[in-house]
Design an enzyme around this catalytic site. Sequence first.
Site, PDB file in Angstrom:
ATOM      1  N   SER A 148       0.864  -1.254   0.163  1.00 25.95           N
ATOM      2  CA  SER A 148      -0.108  -0.116   0.209  1.00 25.95           C
ATOM      3  C   SER A 148       0.839   1.236   0.091  1.00 25.95           C
ATOM      4  CB  SER A 148      -1.088   0.029   1.450  1.00 25.95           C
ATOM      5  OG  SER A 148      -1.556   1.316   1.423  1.00 25.95           O
ATOM      6  N   TYR A 161      -1.215  -0.524  10.074  1.00 26.00           N
ATOM      7  CA  TYR A 161      -1.840  -1.063   8.723  1.00 26.00           C
ATOM      8  C   TYR A 161      -0.402  -0.733   7.804  1.00 26.00           C
ATOM      9  CZ  TYR A 161      -3.797  -1.563   4.091  1.00 26.00           C
ATOM     10  OH  TYR A 161      -3.793  -2.072   3.085  1.00 26.00           O
ATOM     11  N   LYS A 165       2.705  -3.051   6.072  1.00 28.10           N
ATOM     12  CA  LYS A 165       2.500  -2.995   4.602  1.00 28.10           C
ATOM     13  C   LYS A 165       4.146  -2.576   4.181  1.00 28.10           C
ATOM     14  CE  LYS A 165      -1.514  -4.137   3.159  1.00 28.10           C
ATOM     15  NZ  LYS A 165      -1.609  -5.446   2.399  1.00 28.10           N
TER      16      LYS A 165
END
Length: 257
Positions: A148, A161, A165
């Site tokens: 991401s 998160y 990533k």
Amino acid sequence: MRDLFDLTGKTALLTAASKGMGKAMAAALAAHGATVVLSSRKQDQCEAAAAEINAACGTTRAHGIAANAGRHDDLVALVAKTREIAGPIDVLVGNTGVNVFYGLTSEIPDAAYEKTMQTNVQANLWLARLVAPDMIARGKGSMMFTSSVGAFKPSPTLGVYGMSKLALIGLVRNLAQEWGPSGIRVNAICPGLVRTDFAKALWDNPEAEERANSQIPLRRLGAPEDFGGVAVFLGSEASGYVTGQALTVCGGTNMWT
């Protein structure tokens, strides 16, 4: 030159591929000749996605197998079933990702942190290890994992998160170095904001639409179909000298990273 993108005779395994980006990538790989095995948690959704892809191809190139990509035992069974149905695996697309906590990184509960890191990082390592022997035996293969653009910057709500990533990109680079001598290429795909169910909370509002129209250089949000060509490129000989990379697919928002 057309043969650079030909995947005839190749077997591709994809996780989180019954809808959204994963499904679009599976459809593109199948359209270019690959036999694809797509997985997600629900068998009926897998079968529906496979049927749609087969109808578009006019032949049976897609198969659906339910699996929880965050569980090691499910991945072992998924890889074994893929080999049974389609043979050794040439292309791997690890598209699974979770975000179970919105808020400050300093306040995330341990259970949410551990689930995020296990699913987004460790489970992809499990999957890569399971598939690698097929590629080593053939002296070539391609793995790609969905990271991401959140990996490149801090966030007040999606910090862990993004951390996971970024760790996934680190995993990709290390596997690319370790398995490069065996002919295996390993890359990361870093989407910007894409119109998927997974990211709906981030784009389904007037403010997000306004940001897209005013701040994204291409003046639109991403669509799942934007990732089909990327998957074909990375899975085919067209990217034969590309490994260890984090490709941003973001409409230009992260062109400086």
